[in-house]
Design a protein around this motif. Sequence first.
Motif, PDB file in Angstrom:
ATOM      1  N   ASP A  43      26.775  13.970  70.887  1.00  0.00           N
ATOM      2  CA  ASP A  43      27.581  14.780  69.972  1.00  0.00           C
ATOM      3  C   ASP A  43      28.957  15.068  70.570  1.00  0.00           C
ATOM      4  OD1 ASP A  43      28.177  16.201  67.674  1.00  0.00           O
ATOM      5  OD2 ASP A  43      27.324  18.071  68.421  1.00  0.00           O
ATOM      6  N   ALA A  44      29.589  14.003  71.060  1.00  0.00           N
ATOM      7  CA  ALA A  44      30.817  14.163  71.836  1.00  0.00           C
ATOM      8  C   ALA A  44      32.047  13.563  71.162  1.00  0.00           C
ATOM      9  CB  ALA A  44      30.625  13.548  73.217  1.00  0.00           C
ATOM     10  N   LEU A  45      32.041  13.455  69.835  1.00  0.00           N
ATOM     11  CA  LEU A  45      33.240  12.948  69.161  1.00  0.00           C
ATOM     12  C   LEU A  45      34.456  13.824  69.439  1.00  0.00           C
ATOM     13  CD1 LEU A  45      31.911  11.779  65.672  1.00  0.00           C
ATOM     14  CD2 LEU A  45      32.867  10.347  67.487  1.00  0.00           C
ATOM     15  N   ASP A  46      34.230  15.123  69.589  1.00  0.00           N
ATOM     16  CA  ASP A  46      35.353  16.018  69.902  1.00  0.00           C
ATOM     17  C   ASP A  46      35.951  15.717  71.273  1.00  0.00           C
ATOM     18  OD1 ASP A  46      35.197  17.288  67.480  1.00  0.00           O
ATOM     19  OD2 ASP A  46      34.057  19.009  68.229  1.00  0.00           O
ATOM     20  N   VAL A  47      35.130  15.237  72.187  1.00  0.00           N
ATOM     21  CA  VAL A  47      35.653  14.829  73.499  1.00  0.00           C
ATOM     22  C   VAL A  47      36.585  13.642  73.322  1.00  0.00           C
ATOM     23  CG1 VAL A  47      35.045  13.939  75.786  1.00  0.00           C
ATOM     24  CG2 VAL A  47      33.605  15.678  74.689  1.00  0.00           C
ATOM     25  N   LYS A  49      38.278  12.870  70.662  1.00  0.00           N
ATOM     26  CA  LYS A  49      39.476  13.276  69.923  1.00  0.00           C
ATOM     27  C   LYS A  49      40.566  13.847  70.822  1.00  0.00           C
ATOM     28  CE  LYS A  49      37.273  14.198  65.458  1.00  0.00           C
ATOM     29  NZ  LYS A  49      36.899  15.231  64.455  1.00  0.00           N
ATOM     30  N   GLN A  50      40.190  14.308  71.998  1.00  0.00           N
ATOM     31  CA  GLN A  50      41.192  14.842  72.931  1.00  0.00           C
ATOM     32  C   GLN A  50      42.189  13.768  73.370  1.00  0.00           C
ATOM     33  OE1 GLN A  50      39.173  16.751  76.216  1.00  0.00           O
ATOM     34  NE2 GLN A  50      37.768  17.842  74.851  1.00  0.00           N
ATOM     35  N   TYR A  51      41.843  12.505  73.146  1.00  0.00           N
ATOM     36  CA  TYR A  51      42.680  11.408  73.636  1.00  0.00           C
ATOM     37  C   TYR A  51      43.452  10.704  72.528  1.00  0.00           C
ATOM     38  CZ  TYR A  51      39.907  12.034  77.860  1.00  0.00           C
ATOM     39  OH  TYR A  51      39.305  12.572  78.982  1.00  0.00           O
ATOM     40  N   LYS A 134      23.987  12.478  63.693  1.00  0.00           N
ATOM     41  CA  LYS A 134      23.109  13.608  64.037  1.00  0.00           C
ATOM     42  C   LYS A 134      21.686  13.279  63.614  1.00  0.00           C
ATOM     43  CE  LYS A 134      23.260  17.460  61.608  1.00  0.00           C
ATOM     44  NZ  LYS A 134      23.722  18.758  61.040  1.00  0.00           N
ATOM     45  N   SER A 146      26.137  15.540  56.366  1.00  0.00           N
ATOM     46  CA  SER A 146      26.463  16.168  57.655  1.00  0.00           C
ATOM     47  C   SER A 146      25.846  15.398  58.819  1.00  0.00           C
ATOM     48  CB  SER A 146      25.988  17.624  57.673  1.00  0.00           C
ATOM     49  OG  SER A 146      24.570  17.701  57.714  1.00  0.00           O
ATOM     50  N   THR A 185      35.800   7.792  61.342  1.00  0.00           N
ATOM     51  CA  THR A 185      35.014   9.031  61.348  1.00  0.00           C
ATOM     52  C   THR A 185      35.107   9.754  60.003  1.00  0.00           C
ATOM     53  OG1 THR A 185      36.902  10.141  62.403  1.00  0.00           O
ATOM     54  CG2 THR A 185      35.122   9.361  63.837  1.00  0.00           C
ATOM     55  N   ASP A 187      35.803  12.632  58.957  1.00  0.00           N
ATOM     56  CA  ASP A 187      36.915  13.499  58.592  1.00  0.00           C
ATOM     57  C   ASP A 187      38.005  12.754  57.823  1.00  0.00           C
ATOM     58  OD1 ASP A 187      37.065  12.418  61.371  1.00  0.00           O
ATOM     59  OD2 ASP A 187      39.138  13.117  61.234  1.00  0.00           O
TER      60      ASP A 187
END
Length: 287
Positions: A43-47, A49-51, A134, A146, A185, A187
């Motif tokens: 569940d690390a897509l947010d990680v 996105k930091q790049y 998920k 979701s 993704t 979003d």
Amino acid sequence: MKLASYIHHGRKSYGIHTESGIIDLGQKIGQQYPTLKDLLQWDALDVAKQYVNYPADITDKDITFLPVIEEPGKIFCVGMNYAEKRKEFAETNDAPTLFIRFADSQTGHARPVIKPNITEEFDYEGELAVIIGKAGENIERSNALSHVAGYSCYMDGSVRDWQHAWFTAGKNWRQTGAFGPYMTTVDEIPDPHALSIQTYLNGMLVQNDSTASMIHKVADLISYISTFTILSPGDVIITGSPGGVGKKRNPPLFMHDGDRVEVAIEKLGRLTNTIVESTERLHLLAI
């Protein structure tokens, strides 16, 4: 965010696909998340996105594309899921038609799709692929989207004369299913049923529809499948192709050595592959 899996200088990796090139996440976070599938499992897509605003490390020309998810735990394929396709095949069953594709039957964008030399009925099918992000079991339809990480293009090549009582034998020859170029993704795709979908064979438009024409929507499929199996991150659901397949044309239109097949889906990109005839001798056992 668009995420691709690939080989760069002999090293498997994955990264963020941008207009200026690819941001190589394997170099940045690969020790913790070695593959795109691992990124989803944690569940690390947010990680990742930091790049997104980092400069590109490599270009498309520097890499060999892999299937978006190289080794999904499960690949579910949906048949007869567009109105025109159902008419072509005189399909009347209301339940989703499901079959399985194995991970080793896949290939990536800009890679050869292999036509088995035993067949002259190798058919194209452009489809929307859903990548699960998920895990879930007995998922309610209202909550199903979701569980999606993103969407991609799929060319679900069919060896028609090996589709007998069931589809599996015609769908699992080596490198007959192309998956890519990347995963977009969720979003960026608020409604997976508002996308145009086209397939081209040697530049000729052969399938042209909208994902709005799906009989069983993405949420329905997720809910239905999760009633009999657990869906896990990295699992893939290929949601069916529109009408216009080669088998039902007059005269029939099939893929041959040297042909170019393309699947274009609005907002998801253009998957392009060349057909290559297998040179392997096939040994068939008499039954």
